[in-house]
Write an enzyme that holds these catalytic residues in place. Structure first.
Site, PDB file in Angstrom:
ATOM      1  N   TYR A 250     -12.174  19.068 -15.357  1.00 43.34           N
ATOM      2  CA  TYR A 250     -12.781  17.730 -15.384  1.00 43.34           C
ATOM      3  C   TYR A 250     -13.928  17.642 -14.361  1.00 43.34           C
ATOM      4  CZ  TYR A 250     -12.904  12.603 -15.244  1.00 43.34           C
ATOM      5  OH  TYR A 250     -13.290  11.288 -15.277  1.00 43.34           O
TER       6      TYR A 250
ATOM      7  N   ARG B  75       0.841  -1.206   0.000  1.00 42.81           N
ATOM      8  CA  ARG B  75       0.000   0.000   0.000  1.00 42.81           C
ATOM      9  C   ARG B  75       0.874   1.255   0.000  1.00 42.81           C
ATOM     10  NH1 ARG B  75      -2.199   2.181   4.476  1.00 42.81           N
ATOM     11  NH2 ARG B  75      -2.550   0.199   5.522  1.00 42.81           N
TER      12      ARG B  75
ATOM     13  N   LYS C 106      -5.507   7.220 -19.583  1.00 39.11           N
ATOM     14  CA  LYS C 106      -5.686   7.784 -20.925  1.00 39.11           C
ATOM     15  C   LYS C 106      -4.473   7.423 -21.794  1.00 39.11           C
ATOM     16  CE  LYS C 106      -9.480   9.403 -19.134  1.00 39.11           C
ATOM     17  NZ  LYS C 106      -9.696  10.644 -18.433  1.00 39.11           N
TER      18      LYS C 106
ATOM     19  N   ASP D 248      -3.429  19.462 -13.783  1.00 41.75           N
ATOM     20  CA  ASP D 248      -3.826  18.211 -14.435  1.00 41.75           C
ATOM     21  C   ASP D 248      -3.254  18.250 -15.852  1.00 41.75           C
ATOM     22  OD1 ASP D 248      -5.201  16.180 -15.798  1.00 41.75           O
ATOM     23  OD2 ASP D 248      -6.973  16.358 -14.518  1.00 41.75           O
TER      24      ASP D 248
HETATM   25  C1  LIG Z   1     -10.253  10.928 -17.048  1.00 40.18           C
HETATM   26  C2  LIG Z   1      -9.726  12.161 -16.412  1.00 40.18           C
HETATM   27  C3  LIG Z   1      -9.470  12.219 -15.043  1.00 40.18           C
HETATM   28  C4  LIG Z   1      -9.819  11.076 -14.101  1.00 40.18           C
HETATM   29  O1  LIG Z   1      -9.053   9.948 -14.313  1.00 40.18           O
HETATM   30  P1  LIG Z   1      -9.603   8.489 -13.912  1.00 40.18           P
HETATM   31  O2  LIG Z   1      -8.426   7.619 -14.160  1.00 40.18           O
HETATM   32  O3  LIG Z   1     -10.777   8.245 -14.790  1.00 40.18           O
HETATM   33  O4  LIG Z   1      -9.988   8.553 -12.476  1.00 40.18           O
HETATM   34  C5  LIG Z   1      -8.907  13.372 -14.522  1.00 40.18           C
HETATM   35  N1  LIG Z   1      -8.609  14.421 -15.313  1.00 40.18           N
HETATM   36  C6  LIG Z   1      -8.857  14.418 -16.633  1.00 40.18           C
HETATM   37  C7  LIG Z   1      -8.503  15.606 -17.447  1.00 40.18           C
HETATM   38  C8  LIG Z   1      -9.430  13.287 -17.230  1.00 40.18           C
HETATM   39  O5  LIG Z   1      -9.699  13.298 -18.520  1.00 40.18           O
END
Ligand SMILES: *Cc1c(COP(=O)(O)O)cnc(C)c1O
Length: 387
Positions: free
Chosen positions: A111, A58, A207, A182
């Site tokens: 987001y 963890r 992604k 982000d």
């Molecule tokens: C998809 C996404 C997230 C969240 O990621 P997860 O892996 O789905 O929790 C955060 N920020 C952006 C810009 C995203 O496209």
């Protein structure tokens, strides 16, 4: 696309410790929950700095650590922790750094679930606000006395608008405010916010980094000091650790990230040009098509395949007909995989909600994948006949 050869080497694993694993081309999946010690003293030592030692998975796991070291290097940060999803990364930052009475300023379209989490944090006394006017002066005006964190998304959600990252980081620094960004859209290969003065970077690795729509993961990168605070105050206690098998998939994803990004870029430029000159399309929203980028000079080293466009005929029926007429573009959430996807923020009756988020009606978002670009524009051309 202007990739740094050092980054390509990191992605491909040229700097990995092959000797330490008998020459195996890929790092081992260390599928263990715990690490045993030969004396109690050694265990106690290990527990005294759990962020640096293998005690329990963890906290730290050797396979996950290989991935963390790569992402820290790619982002030019000192330290990285990987977690079970992008939202786990965002939660770790917000819960780890904020206290009751603090205020978060979100800059740019953000987001949706990130803002939903911020809503829930109001139950713990943390307030927030979103600023969509991206002029650095307007952002400075939106800062409050209790603003503790400025959260940036650039390119931002849905409209892919660019923020002047260095200018916002400078405003924050002057006032002693932390910044987090982000950086999922651009990946660590095309944009390095830490080099522009940002304190913390988060990614959803679900992604482009994973890249094959088969893994959920996230990452936080920053200074040793901030990452240690996040490790003990949220990461270890929220418990959203990343499993070693998923970390291994991401190490494999990184192996092809540079070459995938080049193809995503080639395809998105062809798709964007096609849409831009199409009579049914009002506007294309992507940093390569600068009408969208306000006055910000793009610092991106290249472009990824996430693009939106707006139809002249913006009613929901038309949006729905176009989307349902696409064959190659599959209808689904998320993005960054090899397959092309389509989605819209529009619903039957949500014009007001769209307006609050600065989004036009008639907006369609594409994740342009790795299919043949001629097939992609043929598919779009046929579907747009229904607009
Ligand atoms: C998809 C996404 C997230 C969240 O990621 P997860 O892996 O789905 O929790 C955060 N920020 C952006 C810009 C995203 O496209």
């Amino acid at each position: 696309m202007n990739l740094d050869p050092k980054d390509i080497a990191t992605c491909l694993g040229q700097d990995e410790d092959f000797a330490g694993r008998n020459g195996a081309m890929m790092p081992p999946v260390v599928q263990t929950s715990l690490f045993a010690f030969s004396t109690l003293d050694e265990l106690v030592d290990g527990l005294s700095a759990e962020h640096e030692n293998f005690v329990y998975s963890r906290g730290q796991n050797p396979t996950v650590e290989v991935l963390e070291k790569k992402l820290a290097k790619l982002e030019r940060g000192e330290s990285c922790k990987c977690v079970a999803s992008g939202m786990a990364a965002i939660s770790a930052v917000l819960v780890g750094l904020l206290e009751a009475g603090d205020h978060i300023l979100f800059v740019n379209q953000t987001y949706g679930p990130t803002l939903q989490l911020a809503e829930h944090l109001s139950r713990f006394g943390v307030e927030h606000e979103v600023v969509l006017d991206l002029d650095p002066g307007a952002i400075e005006t939106a800062v409050k006395d209790n603003t503790r964190l400025i959260w940036i998304e650039s390119p931002g959600t849905m409209l892919n608008r660019l923020v002047d990252i260095a200018a916002v980081a400078a405003v924050a620094k002057k006032r002693g405010i932390l910044t987090a960004m982000d950086n999922t859209w651009a990946t660590p290969l095309l944009q390095k916010p830490i080099t522009q003065g940002v304190d913390l970077v988060v990614h959803t690795c679900s992604k482009y980094i994973g890249g094959h729509s088969d893994v959920m993961a996230g990452a936080v990168i920053g200074s040793k000091k901030l990452m240690e605070q996040i490790f003990y105050r949220s990461y270890l206690l929220l418990g959203a650790s990343l499993g070693p098998s998923d970390a291994w998939l991401l190490i494999r994803g990184l192996r092809t990230l540079p070459v995938r990004l080049r193809q995503h870029e080639e395809n998105v430029l062809i798709v964007g040009e096609f849409l831009k000159s199409h009579s049914k399309v009002k506007r294309v929203y992507h940093p390569a098509f600068t009408e969208n980028s306000e006055n910000v000079e793009s610092e991106l080293a290249g472009y990824t395949g996430l693009l939106s466009f707006e139809l002249h005929k913006s009613d929901f029926e038309t949006v729905k007909n176009v989307i349902n007429s696409l064959r190659l573009f599959r209808i689904g959430v998320s993005w960054g995989g090899v397959e092309s996807l389509v989605i819209t923020p529009a619903r039957e009756n949500n014009a007001d909600a769209l307006a609050v988020n600065g989004l036009p009606e008639g907006l369609i978002r594409l994740s342009v994948g790795l299919e043949d670009s001629k097939d992609l524009i043929d598919d779009l051309g046929e579907a747009l006949a229904f607009a």
